[in-house]
Design a protein around this motif. Structure first.
Motif, PDB file in Angstrom:
ATOM      1  N   ILE A  58       7.494  -4.065  -2.557  1.00  0.00           N
ATOM      2  CA  ILE A  58       6.067  -3.835  -2.877  1.00  0.00           C
ATOM      3  C   ILE A  58       5.322  -5.162  -2.896  1.00  0.00           C
ATOM      4  N   ARG A  59       5.921  -6.192  -3.507  1.00  0.00           N
ATOM      5  CA  ARG A  59       5.252  -7.500  -3.558  1.00  0.00           C
ATOM      6  C   ARG A  59       5.086  -8.092  -2.166  1.00  0.00           C
ATOM      7  N   LEU A  60       6.074  -7.891  -1.284  1.00  0.00           N
ATOM      8  CA  LEU A  60       5.913  -8.332   0.108  1.00  0.00           C
ATOM      9  C   LEU A  60       4.727  -7.605   0.735  1.00  0.00           C
ATOM     10  N   GLY A  61       4.644  -6.305   0.528  1.00  0.00           N
ATOM     11  CA  GLY A  61       3.523  -5.531   1.068  1.00  0.00           C
ATOM     12  C   GLY A  61       2.181  -6.042   0.576  1.00  0.00           C
ATOM     13  N   GLN A  62       2.132  -6.412  -0.702  1.00  0.00           N
ATOM     14  CA  GLN A  62       0.884  -6.945  -1.257  1.00  0.00           C
ATOM     15  C   GLN A  62       0.542  -8.294  -0.632  1.00  0.00           C
ATOM     16  N   ARG A  63       1.550  -9.149  -0.454  1.00  0.00           N
ATOM     17  CA  ARG A  63       1.308 -10.458   0.189  1.00  0.00           C
ATOM     18  C   ARG A  63       0.709 -10.284   1.574  1.00  0.00           C
ATOM     19  N   LEU A  64       1.202  -9.272   2.306  1.00  0.00           N
ATOM     20  CA  LEU A  64       0.761  -9.059   3.688  1.00  0.00           C
ATOM     21  C   LEU A  64      -0.466  -8.158   3.774  1.00  0.00           C
ATOM     22  N   ASN A  65      -0.909  -7.628   2.634  1.00  0.00           N
ATOM     23  CA  ASN A  65      -1.963  -6.609   2.622  1.00  0.00           C
ATOM     24  C   ASN A  65      -1.579  -5.478   3.579  1.00  0.00           C
ATOM     25  N   ALA A  66      -0.337  -5.003   3.402  1.00  0.00           N
ATOM     26  CA  ALA A  66       0.239  -4.002   4.294  1.00  0.00           C
ATOM     27  C   ALA A  66       0.124  -2.610   3.687  1.00  0.00           C
ATOM     28  N   GLN A  67       0.214  -1.608   4.547  1.00  0.00           N
ATOM     29  CA  GLN A  67       0.351  -0.234   4.077  1.00  0.00           C
ATOM     30  C   GLN A  67       1.788  -0.083   3.585  1.00  0.00           C
ATOM     31  N   ILE A  68       1.965   0.376   2.348  1.00  0.00           N
ATOM     32  CA  ILE A  68       3.286   0.476   1.735  1.00  0.00           C
ATOM     33  C   ILE A  68       3.702   1.945   1.702  1.00  0.00           C
ATOM     34  N   LEU A  69       4.875   2.230   2.295  1.00  0.00           N
ATOM     35  CA  LEU A  69       5.373   3.598   2.371  1.00  0.00           C
ATOM     36  C   LEU A  69       6.719   3.673   1.658  1.00  0.00           C
ATOM     37  N   GLU A  70       6.809   4.556   0.667  1.00  0.00           N
ATOM     38  CA  GLU A  70       8.066   4.728  -0.059  1.00  0.00           C
ATOM     39  C   GLU A  70       8.803   5.952   0.475  1.00  0.00           C
ATOM     40  N   ILE A  71      10.090   5.789   0.724  1.00  0.00           N
ATOM     41  CA  ILE A  71      10.943   6.893   1.136  1.00  0.00           C
ATOM     42  C   ILE A  71      11.959   7.102   0.018  1.00  0.00           C
ATOM     43  N   LYS A  72      12.038   8.312  -0.488  1.00  0.00           N
ATOM     44  CA  LYS A  72      12.892   8.612  -1.639  1.00  0.00           C
ATOM     45  C   LYS A  72      14.366   8.574  -1.258  1.00  0.00           C
ATOM     46  N   GLN A  73      15.154   7.958  -2.126  1.00  0.00           N
ATOM     47  CA  GLN A  73      16.626   8.029  -2.058  1.00  0.00           C
ATOM     48  C   GLN A  73      17.174   7.661  -0.682  1.00  0.00           C
ATOM     49  N   ALA A  74      16.696   6.581  -0.095  1.00  0.00           N
ATOM     50  CA  ALA A  74      17.146   6.182   1.248  1.00  0.00           C
ATOM     51  C   ALA A  74      18.122   5.009   1.215  1.00  0.00           C
ATOM     52  N   GLY A  75      18.537   4.599   0.026  1.00  0.00           N
ATOM     53  CA  GLY A  75      19.447   3.460  -0.059  1.00  0.00           C
ATOM     54  C   GLY A  75      18.826   2.220   0.557  1.00  0.00           C
ATOM     55  N   HIS A  76      19.591   1.528   1.390  1.00  0.00           N
ATOM     56  CA  HIS A  76      19.090   0.318   2.061  1.00  0.00           C
ATOM     57  C   HIS A  76      18.831   0.600   3.555  1.00  0.00           C
TER      58      HIS A  76
END
Length: 188
Positions: A146-164
């Motif tokens: 999330i912090r990387l996304g904020q640094r880049l002013n990126a669209q942040i997409l969360e995928i549930k339970q996807a591990g790595h």
């Protein structure tokens, strides 16, 4: 025509996880793709990885898209911070990316510290920026992505339970990533 570079991470090779699957989808959509090889990924050397990126990601234009996973994200962003001085690229999609040390993998601390990111340049020169994170990533805690996304002013997409987002997490294919990438490669 869009050209996509697919960049792997720590302890991975271009044949791992969802990389080949994604390359096939890109090619079927009429674009070109290249899976970038980063040398000795079990013992990454920041200078060697920068040289690998420089040698293989040689065409950076408004038709270029970077898709990177894990340690490949910070490496490619460090590379782009220098390479995009006089050009822009269409998009960057960063999966399980981070710029901070990882408690789970302390042996990467020196590698991470060696990366130099120009946040302002990256926000200006990567025309569209996306960050994908997993709610239960055991290696890269979601707040770091999330912090990387904020640094880049990126669209942040969360995928549930996807591990790595690795093959062992069920990610030999990655349809959620293709949903983000497909409209970008289809643009003329």
């Amino acid at each position: 025509m869009k050209h996509v570079y697919i960049i792997h991470g720590f302890k991975a090779v271009p044949e791992d996880h969802w990389f080949e699957w994604l390359e096939q989808h890109i090619q079927q959509a009429g674009a070109t793709a290249e899976r970038v090889f980063l040398a000795d990924s079990a013992h990454p050397d920041p200078e060697v990885w920068q040289a690998c990126l420089s040698a293989q990601c040689s065409v950076l234009t408004e038709n270029t898209i970077i898709v990177a996973h894990s340690l490949g994200c910070i490496s490619s962003l460090s590379f782009l911070s220098k390479a995009l001085q006089n050009t822009t690229i269409a998009a960057g999609i960063f999966v399980s990316g981070f710029t901070e040390k990882l408690k789970a993998i302390p042996e990467l601390d020196d590698f991470i510290e060696a990366q130099t990111l120009d946040d302002k340049l990256l926000r200006q020169k990567i025309l569209r920026r996306y960050v994908l994170l997993s709610s239960n990533d055991p290696l890269v805690p979601p707040p770091l992505t999330i912090r990387l996304g904020q640094r880049l002013n990126a669209q942040i997409l969360e995928i549930k339970q996807a591990g790595h987002f690795m093959q062992e997490d069920g990610y030999a294919a990655f349809p959620q990533l293709w949903d983000v990438l497909r409209p970008l490669v289809m643009e003329s």
